[in-house]
Design an enzyme around this catalytic site. Sequence first.
Site, short mmCIF file in Angstrom:
data_model
loop_
_atom_site.label_atom_id
_atom_site.label_comp_id
_atom_site.label_asym_id
_atom_site.label_seq_id
_atom_site.Cartn_x
_atom_site.Cartn_y
_atom_site.Cartn_z
N ASN A 91 39.73 34.96 44.41
CA ASN A 91 38.93 35.90 43.62
C ASN A 91 38.30 36.95 44.53
O ASN A 91 37.72 36.61 45.56
CB ASN A 91 37.81 35.15 42.90
CG ASN A 91 38.33 34.01 42.09
OD1 ASN A 91 39.28 34.16 41.34
ND2 ASN A 91 37.75 32.83 42.27
N GLU B 211 43.57 33.11 51.84
CA GLU B 211 42.78 33.73 50.76
C GLU B 211 42.20 35.07 51.20
O GLU B 211 42.10 36.00 50.41
CB GLU B 211 41.65 32.79 50.30
CG GLU B 211 42.12 31.40 49.87
CD GLU B 211 43.26 31.41 48.87
OE1 GLU B 211 43.33 32.35 48.05
OE2 GLU B 211 44.08 30.48 48.91
ZN LIG Z 1 47.64 32.56 47.52
#
Ligand SMILES: [Zn+2]
Length: 1043
Positions: free
Chosen positions: A439, A469
């Site tokens: 996110n 990430e």
């Molecule tokens: Zn990923």
Amino acid sequence: MGRGGYHSSRAEFLSDEAILKYNRNGGCFVTTKKAIAFVIFALASLLAVVLLMYYYGPNRGEQKVIKESNDIEKLINDTLNENVPKEEWRLPNTLYPLRYTLKIHPILDEYSDKNFTFTGRVKILVKCLEETNRIVLNWDDLNITDSDVRVYTIKQVRIDSEAVPEHPGKAKRDLNAVEDDATTTTISTEEVPTTELFEETTTGTEPPDTTTAPVLETTTESSLIKTELIPWLVREITRDEENFKITIHTRKNLKVGENYTVDIKFSGQLLNNLVGLYKSHYVDLTGRTKWLATTHFQPIYARRVFPCFDEPKFKAPFKISIARRTNMTALSNMPLKQTEPMNETSGWVWDHFEETPPMSTYIVAFTVSDFESISSESTTAGPVVKIWAPKDDLSQAHYALDVTHELLPFLEEYFDIKYPLPKLDMLAIPNFGKGAMENWGLMKSSLLFDPNSRSIKTKSFIMARIVHELAHQWFGNLVTMEWWSDLWLNEGFGTFMAEVAITKLRPRWHAYSSVKIRDTYNTLYFDTLKSTRSIQTDIENNAQIEQIFDTIIYQKGSSILKMLNYTLSESIFIRGIQHYLKKYSYQSSTQDDLWALFTKTAQNQSIIPNTVTVKALMNSWSTQPGYPYITAMRNYSGAEVVINQTKMTEDTNITTDALWYVPVTYMTKNNDQVRITWLEDQRRTVLQLNTTANDSWLLLNIDETGFYRVNYDTRNWKLLVQQLRRDPGRIPVANRGQLIDDAFQLANAGIINYTIAFDLVKYLHITEPNYIPWYSALRNMEELRVIISNYEYSGLYDNFLLKLVKPMFHELTTTERQHDTQNEKLLRLHIVTSACKLRYGPCIDWARVQYYEWIRQPDPDERNPISVDYRFIVQCSAIKSGGPIEWDFLWNRTLSPSIAPVDLQTAYLSLGCTYDPWLINRYLEYSLSGNISLEYVPYVWQSINHPVGVRTGFQFLRLNWERIYDTYEDIYLVFSTIFHDFVSQLSTEVDLEDLTTFYKLHQTDLKSVSTILQGTVDRMKIRIKWKTKHLESVVNWLKRNKY
Ligand SMILES: [Zn+2]
């Protein structure tokens, strides 16, 4: 998303991703669904009776068994072919969202009647691109009352200060009501109630900061502007549950170029289902349960929380407001802008967050919790970085914080773009045991690390997740794939960057590169299955979107990017990536856009032949399933080598015309300079070596940078074996592992004889000091062990394995030494694990001593004397060789609130090691009755991966199917693990027959895992065929060699 898992069970490669499925138990559709479910159940029961009568009837013969087994493949294919036509399930391109204003009020009230719900309101400003009277949004399981849906345009009228209101006669009206009269009504903003979830502002008409989306007209003289809302009348609202869509039909057409606001109020349930906006909890050290609400939207769960354009290409800025109790904290993608008391409810406030840049719905995130954070002063100007965790766990968050501070500047330099947001929060969600999520500005992962554990494995694992990430913050979030068919670019790149960053920043962690090599073996195996698919793939329905987050996407994606990086050279590769990210910032793109920029960057650099374009090269790898094996046939009287490519399949009877652009790197014994030759979309080429020496071996695919296997003529194989026995160091370590992996897999496919593979591994205990070749050998031999364990030759085969492992076990011992290298640590762990699995006496004795030392501790929950990396094999061996006392001791540890997530995972993986069927049944029953957190249930099914566990578990699955289905049908993480990791352990004709019967009985229930079952059936069939094709010759070899 990131992939997790670092356990030594084979399952570690298979199901790490937190791929989660919607839960459709909530909402207002239960009645209909239950009714449908009942009908399906009734039909299935009828079918069951018919099948049982048929099956156990007097005429059943052996032929039937064979027929049934063949049927399952067809049945699964039939299920998969029931596709919904594209135009019905995708969103039309008639509208484009310009801005979302989203307010969500989650209620985590365990006291008053367990109220776990949320209400919300979203306003989506859209631009009309094609005239239409339908506004189609994604929606799933949200309660929406028709009268809470409005559509209007905002008109700004220039007025002078003395002008009278344009519509003085209009009374104040409730804008939540759908207008019934057919005429356009103009209402001034002053009349809009502001105490509702929303206050009306004119900012909705401001243009997005940076976007290629259609932009609104602007006005700067706000003091002279009056804003008016003009309702656009709604004729009807229809819902399509199957395709997760809600359609607002307007009476008049929306006009091209005009902007409209879609305003919807909604409500939903906070379930414990790991997707959408869901509730989670942890138990603090005083034993109190603490609740939190958090989101997971990738890939198609934003629609469970608010109606939206839930496809990645529809990027828009988000203004998010979250309601919370004053003693909780709300977090979202952007920093907090303002907190406002909630007038009507004391003890509650609204947190309004800054507006985001344009972004896709799947990376929107928010959380309400009582977490606390740590942050540190960064020496360079950059985003504010905070790690959030339950208060008691914060001391374990420092490692993740330090790593993030180190990685951010590294990635900013690599991409040549500053981190795009002003802050970066990272959440350590309790029990978010699997995977991680990127996110934007609010990453989630399990990132706690106890510095006392000293486990480099855990350290490298956490770092790899954070790099993955973080890389997505640019590659994925800043530039997003247009559609899920290009998902591999996002995930392949995230995985690739983890390898790049760790190699650069932690050169001494050879461990990580070995993880990458292990992943490669795994991917090459899965990409050989009949059911494999290309990484760039058509997606025909929503269910497929959930199923594509797999090994192929992540690891093959990463492998072919690595091949491109190596082929183009790192500097050109990085420049291409930088151009791409700059050109498509805040937009979406396709793989072709990336290849075009690489082609431009690589032009005139003489890196790849003139006849090869990056697009043709990469398309051959990304749009075709599978990969080739390269055969090198030498002419020993000269210097010629014929290089040939053939598609690698598990069945040599399948022939195909598929060809790849293959950069073939090579070296010889007499010349270790790495050279390259190309197979350019051609079957065959001839290579001239600069040696004619008969004793000089030839080696291809140096350092395994290419995603292909290699076969040699028998003489060259023998020369390589001789070299390995004499001095393995002359052959790069990655190739030593690859030679073994290739030999076993080529033998399995019937391309070479198993004798070559077994001869190859016999050098290991004599001269091999490195973990990689050992890993490669033991992995392949373990797979054969699974098959052979069904037959009477198991003991013979285990003797062979033990003879290989025993000398190394005694050389390395079970004791860690102070100056051990990382390689020695890993090798010891692997050898000890193998020895104990083979039930080697000294190993089992050692494990039991260790385990009993733990049992004897006065406070075993606080003090575990077993070294972290050895906990799995010690616990597993003690439980396998013990009984209820050993089992119950470990089970009781899982109930302690102070157990670390990593230990909890290890404990669940160990509890299934028992060979007592009743303990296995009780364990499965515990998991099914809610005694184990949902996120950890996959480990239970992964842990029963031995002959007794597989039989007992499969029986449990069949006996308890209705309950299992009811409990997990919407928890894709659990459901997929059962059919991917557990069921795939079955390996005989009889098992396949049983699975076919089971599939026929529950075909409808199993729809969401059909793709997974395809792979599982493929793997079972390979094992069944292996018995017919190879068992006899392998047994003969073992006997000949006196094992
Ligand atoms: Zn990923």
